[in-house]
Design an enzyme around this catalytic site. Structure first.
Site, PDB file in Angstrom:
ATOM      1  N   SER A 252     -51.658  14.648 -11.824  1.00  0.00           N
ATOM      2  CA  SER A 252     -49.632  15.462 -10.975  1.00  0.00           C
ATOM      3  C   SER A 252     -50.123  14.381  -9.510  1.00  0.00           C
ATOM      4  O   SER A 252     -49.525  14.860  -8.799  1.00  0.00           O
ATOM      5  CB  SER A 252     -49.631  16.060 -11.178  1.00  0.00           C
TER       6      SER A 252
ATOM      7  N   HIS B 184     -59.655  11.572 -22.761  1.00  0.00           N
ATOM      8  CA  HIS B 184     -58.760  11.830 -22.087  1.00  0.00           C
ATOM      9  C   HIS B 184     -57.873  13.197 -23.073  1.00  0.00           C
ATOM     10  O   HIS B 184     -58.553  12.857 -24.504  1.00  0.00           O
ATOM     11  CB  HIS B 184     -57.717  10.736 -21.642  1.00  0.00           C
TER      12      HIS B 184
ATOM     13  N   ASN C 240     -54.368   4.898 -14.794  1.00  0.00           N
ATOM     14  CA  ASN C 240     -54.157   4.958 -15.883  1.00  0.00           C
ATOM     15  C   ASN C 240     -52.570   4.638 -16.444  1.00  0.00           C
ATOM     16  O   ASN C 240     -51.334   5.669 -16.223  1.00  0.00           O
ATOM     17  CB  ASN C 240     -54.473   6.342 -16.768  1.00  0.00           C
ATOM     18  N   TRP C 241     -52.086   3.798 -17.053  1.00  0.00           N
ATOM     19  CA  TRP C 241     -50.423   3.644 -17.616  1.00  0.00           C
ATOM     20  C   TRP C 241     -50.158   4.031 -18.744  1.00  0.00           C
ATOM     21  O   TRP C 241     -48.994   3.491 -18.906  1.00  0.00           O
ATOM     22  CB  TRP C 241     -50.898   1.719 -17.720  1.00  0.00           C
ATOM     23  N   LYS C 242     -50.958   4.580 -19.598  1.00  0.00           N
ATOM     24  CA  LYS C 242     -50.772   5.134 -20.765  1.00  0.00           C
ATOM     25  C   LYS C 242     -50.115   4.226 -21.704  1.00  0.00           C
ATOM     26  O   LYS C 242     -50.391   2.990 -21.242  1.00  0.00           O
ATOM     27  CB  LYS C 242     -49.856   6.330 -20.412  1.00  0.00           C
TER      28      LYS C 242
ATOM     29  N   GLY D 291     -52.134   8.903 -12.878  1.00  0.00           N
ATOM     30  CA  GLY D 291     -51.129   8.737 -14.038  1.00  0.00           C
ATOM     31  C   GLY D 291     -49.789   7.813 -13.697  1.00  0.00           C
ATOM     32  O   GLY D 291     -48.965   7.305 -13.454  1.00  0.00           O
TER      33      GLY D 291
ATOM     34  N   GLU E 290     -60.206  16.719 -15.121  1.00  0.00           N
ATOM     35  CA  GLU E 290     -58.557  16.578 -15.375  1.00  0.00           C
ATOM     36  C   GLU E 290     -57.387  17.990 -16.220  1.00  0.00           C
ATOM     37  O   GLU E 290     -58.140  17.615 -17.135  1.00  0.00           O
ATOM     38  CB  GLU E 290     -58.009  15.064 -16.938  1.00  0.00           C
TER      39      GLU E 290
ATOM     40  N   GLY F  25     -48.651  15.403 -15.629  1.00  0.00           N
ATOM     41  CA  GLY F  25     -47.849  15.564 -16.056  1.00  0.00           C
ATOM     42  C   GLY F  25     -46.150  16.463 -15.723  1.00  0.00           C
ATOM     43  O   GLY F  25     -45.022  16.518 -16.194  1.00  0.00           O
TER      44      GLY F  25
ATOM     45  N   GLU G  59     -54.916  13.141 -23.815  1.00  0.00           N
ATOM     46  CA  GLU G  59     -53.777  12.356 -24.993  1.00  0.00           C
ATOM     47  C   GLU G  59     -54.533  12.350 -26.033  1.00  0.00           C
ATOM     48  O   GLU G  59     -54.271  11.513 -27.221  1.00  0.00           O
ATOM     49  CB  GLU G  59     -53.083  11.692 -23.921  1.00  0.00           C
TER      50      GLU G  59
HETATM   51  P1  13P Z   1     -50.043  12.140 -14.444  1.00  0.00           P
HETATM   52  O1  13P Z   1     -50.629  11.245 -12.847  1.00  0.00           O
HETATM   53  O2  13P Z   1     -48.881  11.721 -14.531  1.00  0.00           O
HETATM   54  O3  13P Z   1     -50.424  13.426 -14.150  1.00  0.00           O
HETATM   55  O4  13P Z   1     -51.139  11.653 -15.666  1.00  0.00           O
HETATM   56  C1  13P Z   1     -52.332  12.489 -15.421  1.00  0.00           C
HETATM   57  C2  13P Z   1     -53.523  11.032 -16.003  1.00  0.00           C
HETATM   58  O5  13P Z   1     -53.464  11.464 -17.154  1.00  0.00           O
HETATM   59  C3  13P Z   1     -54.165  10.549 -15.667  1.00  0.00           C
HETATM   60  O6  13P Z   1     -55.186  10.300 -17.000  1.00  0.00           O
END
Ligand code: 13P
Length: 248
Positions: free
Chosen positions: A210, A99, A11-13, A231, A169, A175, A101
């Protein structure tokens, strides 16, 4: 070993511009090509702006594409939104929905997410539905209750479980460099299967939060974990591949 085919999803966000995104996708695809045949599904979910170009670059490689969110409608006057069918046009097979976010950053309710899941499945996408508790909910011992509620409410009545993947998650692990103990992940994954009922054993349940090359093994060695949703560590080809190859 898990009976279900494993899956590693990037997930590159909101990271990656055209040039850097293409370089990263090509580097990952090169590693996947060398490892052919892949024993797991490898999926990149770049920002929507990059999907077309990356899709062209990935043609003929074992790497699949996904989106990060979509609208509930097939089309309409929805400025700035993208429909599930538009992601299908771009060559996507998967879509991340719910998600944290989106839930917390955009105030998306589980009811809205259920509508998105239905729309995405109707368009032919496999939906990766995210659930997870906050740090306060964890402290209050409410994880099980929250996960069950989110999952039940985020799935439409007309769910196609063959096109469903669930990602656990924990929000406090995204993060932050923090992670639950593998046994706690296993407990939640088992609970997710229980909530799903008789199809629970066939649905893939991923862990996200993470995940790094150094801790991926601890989680992926659990039979209950069918893969990972990555992420920040997915933004580096070597690091991401170091995680992915643990499923090979
Ligand atoms: P991180 O791997 O940066 O903690 O993010 C996880 C995430 O939100 C994947 O969708």
């Amino acid at each position: 070993m898990s009976r279900r085919r494993r899956m590693v999803v990037a997930n590159w966000k909101m990271y990656g511009r055209l040039t850097s995104g293409l370089v990263l996708a090509r580097e990952i695809a090169e590693k996947a090509e060398e490892a052919r045949p892949l024993n797991f599904d490898l999926v990149l979910c770049p920002p929507a702006t990059l999907t077309w170009a990356i899709g062209e670059a990935l043609l003929g490689t074992p790497v699949m594409l996904g989106g990060q969110d979509c609208h509930t409608a097939t089309h309409g006057a929805y400025t700035g939104d993208l429909s599930a069918a538009m992601f299908v046009d771009l060559g996507c097979r998967y879509i991340i929905l719910g998600h944290s976010e989106r839930r917390y950053g955009h105030g998306e309710s589980s009811e809205l997410i259920a509508q998105k899941v239905e729309a995405a499945q109707l368009a032919g996408l496999t939906t990766i539905v995210c659930v997870g508790e906050t740090a306060d909910e964890l402290k209050a011992g409410e994880t099980a209750e929250i996960i069950e509620k989110q999952l039940r409410e985020s799935l439409p009545k007309k769910i196609k479980t063959a096109n469903l993947v669930v990602a656990y998650e924990p929000i406090w692990a995204i993060g932050t460099g923090q992670q639950p103990e593998p046994e706690d992940v296993v407990t939640v994954h088992k609970q997710i299967r229980k909530v799903l009922g008789e199809v629970g054993e066939t649905v893939r349940v991923l862990y996200g939060g993470s995940v790094t090359p150094s801790n991926a093994e601890n989680i992926l060695c659990e039979d209950e974990v069918d893969g990972v949703l990555v992420g920040s560590a997915s933004l580096n080809a070597d690091g991401f591949w170091a995680i992915a190859e643990k499923c090979q």
